[in-house]
Design an enzyme around this catalytic site. Structure first.
Site, short mmCIF file in Angstrom:
data_model
loop_
_atom_site.label_atom_id
_atom_site.label_comp_id
_atom_site.label_asym_id
_atom_site.label_seq_id
_atom_site.Cartn_x
_atom_site.Cartn_y
_atom_site.Cartn_z
N ARG A 1 -88.41 -74.46 -3.60
CA ARG A 1 -89.70 -75.02 -4.02
C ARG A 1 -90.80 -74.03 -3.65
O ARG A 1 -90.75 -73.42 -2.57
CB ARG A 1 -89.99 -76.37 -3.34
CG ARG A 1 -89.23 -77.55 -3.92
CD ARG A 1 -89.67 -77.91 -5.34
NE ARG A 1 -88.92 -79.02 -5.90
CZ ARG A 1 -87.81 -78.92 -6.64
NH1 ARG A 1 -87.31 -77.74 -6.91
NH2 ARG A 1 -87.22 -79.99 -7.12
N HIS B 1 -88.55 -71.62 -13.05
CA HIS B 1 -87.79 -72.79 -12.64
C HIS B 1 -86.58 -73.03 -13.54
O HIS B 1 -86.36 -74.12 -14.04
CB HIS B 1 -88.71 -74.03 -12.63
CG HIS B 1 -88.33 -74.99 -11.54
ND1 HIS B 1 -89.21 -75.46 -10.60
CD2 HIS B 1 -87.15 -75.56 -11.24
CE1 HIS B 1 -88.59 -76.28 -9.77
NE2 HIS B 1 -87.32 -76.35 -10.15
N GLU C 1 -96.89 -72.90 -10.00
CA GLU C 1 -96.07 -72.97 -11.21
C GLU C 1 -96.33 -74.19 -12.09
O GLU C 1 -96.04 -74.17 -13.29
CB GLU C 1 -94.59 -72.95 -10.84
CG GLU C 1 -94.10 -74.25 -10.21
CD GLU C 1 -92.61 -74.23 -9.88
OE1 GLU C 1 -92.13 -73.19 -9.43
OE2 GLU C 1 -91.96 -75.26 -10.08
P1 NAI Z 1 -79.44 -80.36 0.15
O1 NAI Z 1 -80.16 -81.58 0.57
O2 NAI Z 1 -77.97 -80.42 -0.15
O3 NAI Z 1 -79.62 -79.22 1.28
C1 NAI Z 1 -80.83 -78.94 1.90
C2 NAI Z 1 -80.50 -78.40 3.28
O4 NAI Z 1 -81.71 -77.94 3.89
C3 NAI Z 1 -79.91 -79.47 4.21
O5 NAI Z 1 -78.70 -78.97 4.78
C4 NAI Z 1 -80.99 -79.66 5.28
O6 NAI Z 1 -80.47 -80.01 6.54
C5 NAI Z 1 -81.63 -78.28 5.27
N1 NAI Z 1 -82.95 -78.26 5.89
C6 NAI Z 1 -83.91 -79.22 5.89
N2 NAI Z 1 -84.97 -78.79 6.60
C7 NAI Z 1 -84.69 -77.53 7.03
C8 NAI Z 1 -85.40 -76.56 7.78
N3 NAI Z 1 -86.62 -76.82 8.27
N4 NAI Z 1 -84.78 -75.38 8.03
C9 NAI Z 1 -83.55 -75.13 7.56
N5 NAI Z 1 -82.82 -76.01 6.83
C10 NAI Z 1 -83.40 -77.19 6.57
O7 NAI Z 1 -80.25 -79.78 -1.08
P2 NAI Z 1 -79.72 -78.81 -2.23
O8 NAI Z 1 -79.10 -79.60 -3.31
O9 NAI Z 1 -78.95 -77.70 -1.63
O10 NAI Z 1 -81.11 -78.27 -2.81
C11 NAI Z 1 -81.98 -77.47 -2.04
C12 NAI Z 1 -83.31 -77.38 -2.74
O11 NAI Z 1 -83.16 -76.64 -3.96
C13 NAI Z 1 -83.88 -78.73 -3.22
O12 NAI Z 1 -84.65 -79.34 -2.21
C14 NAI Z 1 -84.73 -78.38 -4.39
O13 NAI Z 1 -86.05 -78.22 -3.96
C15 NAI Z 1 -84.19 -77.01 -4.84
N6 NAI Z 1 -83.66 -77.02 -6.20
C16 NAI Z 1 -84.14 -76.08 -7.10
C17 NAI Z 1 -83.66 -76.03 -8.39
C18 NAI Z 1 -84.14 -75.00 -9.36
O14 NAI Z 1 -83.85 -75.11 -10.56
N7 NAI Z 1 -84.84 -73.98 -8.94
C19 NAI Z 1 -82.66 -77.00 -8.85
C20 NAI Z 1 -82.18 -77.91 -7.82
C21 NAI Z 1 -82.69 -77.91 -6.56
#
Ligand code: NAI
Length: 328
Positions: free
Chosen positions: A233, A294, A262
């Site tokens: 993000r 994105h 964005e």
């Molecule tokens: P997820 O929920 O599986 O993993 C997120 C991880 O970040 C978790 O393991 C959590 O413990 C960790 N986390 C939370 N706070 C943290 C911190 N302060 N420091 C380090 N780690 C921390 O989420 P997922 O599915 O892996 O997605 C990650 C992000 O990717 C989403 O939040 C979304 O914003 C973004 N995304 C972007 C897309 C794109 O098209 N560019 C598409 C899908 C998701």
């Protein structure tokens, strides 16, 4: 149940229409306009709305949705930082999402950005098109044998970590909840990750804690010539500080699929418009920065998974079933 889709592009219609026959209980109305305080008034006789990452689902819109009789918000994405969940819950509006559609799609795009920027593919493409086969300005850096720092080892971060391992990189990571199953990863604190990684890739969600986690202080802690990738993000990186860091030649390359400004750009064609955001223009002016809009999620496999989970969410709501895709 009628679902009004906002921000619906042709590819959204196609992927939802492809499977609509399997859901005779659901009627779908597609609107290209993005959901906002102005467009929320379009909703008529819809119990559900379906929205994507750049929709405005803040307090004002939730109030309008409530007035229009909406009971269900179907986010056709994983992130939900744009939804005022508290107000939705107050009004008894259920919010559901697609927690996982293709972590590999996003991770592969993160690596595509990392490779493109570090091997200068964005420059090479245009040079060769112009009949210029000189290698000046194209010298890259190997990832093999280097250190990848993954910030957030959830579904996408884990997929990225596996890709980096496949490239022969040492993989370190930080996460509030380290995972035991990823035994090839060494977990460290963020400061150590920044100080030792040649490639830093952000995969944690945007929260109050992670907002601007990459600011000038964090950038100063990074090693020189680092490659920084953000497919998570935009708000994770303080853009002004990133620009300062780029000007100080801290980065070998920066690949951004998301960035703070964005929202008004995402998924729109502005090629005939005067660019109003000087920050975007400044980022685009740097030769070692690549921006995509994105699109990390945007694969055939991910679109199919999104439409299927979204319509299954609507059916679960209709049947009163609980799922792990509910946010409130
Ligand atoms: P997820 O929920 O599986 O993993 C997120 C991880 O970040 C978790 O393991 C959590 O413990 C960790 N986390 C939370 N706070 C943290 C911190 N302060 N420091 C380090 N780690 C921390 O989420 P997922 O599915 O892996 O997605 C990650 C992000 O990717 C989403 O939040 C979304 O914003 C973004 N995304 C972007 C897309 C794109 O098209 N560019 C598409 C899908 C998701």
């Amino acid at each position: 149940m009628k679902i009004t889709f906002f921000g619906a592009k042709s590819y959204d219609r196609e992927s939802f229409n492809r499977i609509s026959g399997q859901y005779p209980q659901l009627e779908m109305e597609f609107r290209e306009a993005e959901l906002s305080p102005e467009t929320a008034y379009y909703i008529e006789n819809s119990e559900a709305v379906c929205a994507f990452v750049s929709a405005d689902l803040g307090t004002k819109v939730i109030h309008i949705l409530h007035e229009r009789g909406v009971k269900l918000i179907l986010m056709r994405c994983a992130g939900y930082n744009n939804v005022d969940l508290d107000t939705a819950s107050e009004f008894g509006i259920k919010v559901m999402r697609v927690p996982e559609y293709s972590p590999e799609a996003v991770a592969e795009h993160a690596m595509a950005l990392a490779l493109a920027v570090s091997r200068r593919l964005h420059k090479a493409y245009f040079k060769v098109k112009e009949n210029n086969y000189s290698l000046n300005g194209l010298e890259g850096k190997n990832f093999y044998g280097k250190t990848a720092g993954i910030v957030g080892t959830g579904k996408i971060g884990a997929a990225m970590a596996r890709i980096c391992r496949g490239f022969g990189m040492k993989v370190i990571a930080c996460d509030t909840y380290p995972r035991k199953d990823l035994d090839f990863i060494e977990y460290v604190e963020l400061d150590e990750l920044l100080a030792t990684s040649n490639l830093v890739s952000l995969h944690c969600p945007l929260t109050a804690d992670t907002y601007h986690m990459i600011d000038i202080e964090a950038i100063k802690k990074m090693r020189n010539n680092v490659v920084l990738i953000n497919t998570s993000r935009g708000g994770l990186i303080k853009t002004e500080d990133l620009i300062a860091g780029i000007r100080e030649e801290k980065f070998f390359g920066v690949g951004l699929d998301v960035y703070e400004e964005e929202t008004c750009n995402v998924f729109e064609n502005h090629e005939d418009d005067i660019m109003m955001h000087s920050t975007t223009a400044r980022l685009l002016s740097f030769p070692n920065v690549i921006i995509t809009s994105h699109q990390a999620f945007f694969t055939e496999e991910a679109l199919s998974a999104i439409s299927e989970t979204t319509l299954n969410n609507a059916m679960a709501y209709l049947k009163g079933e609980n799922t792990d895709t509910e946010l409130n």
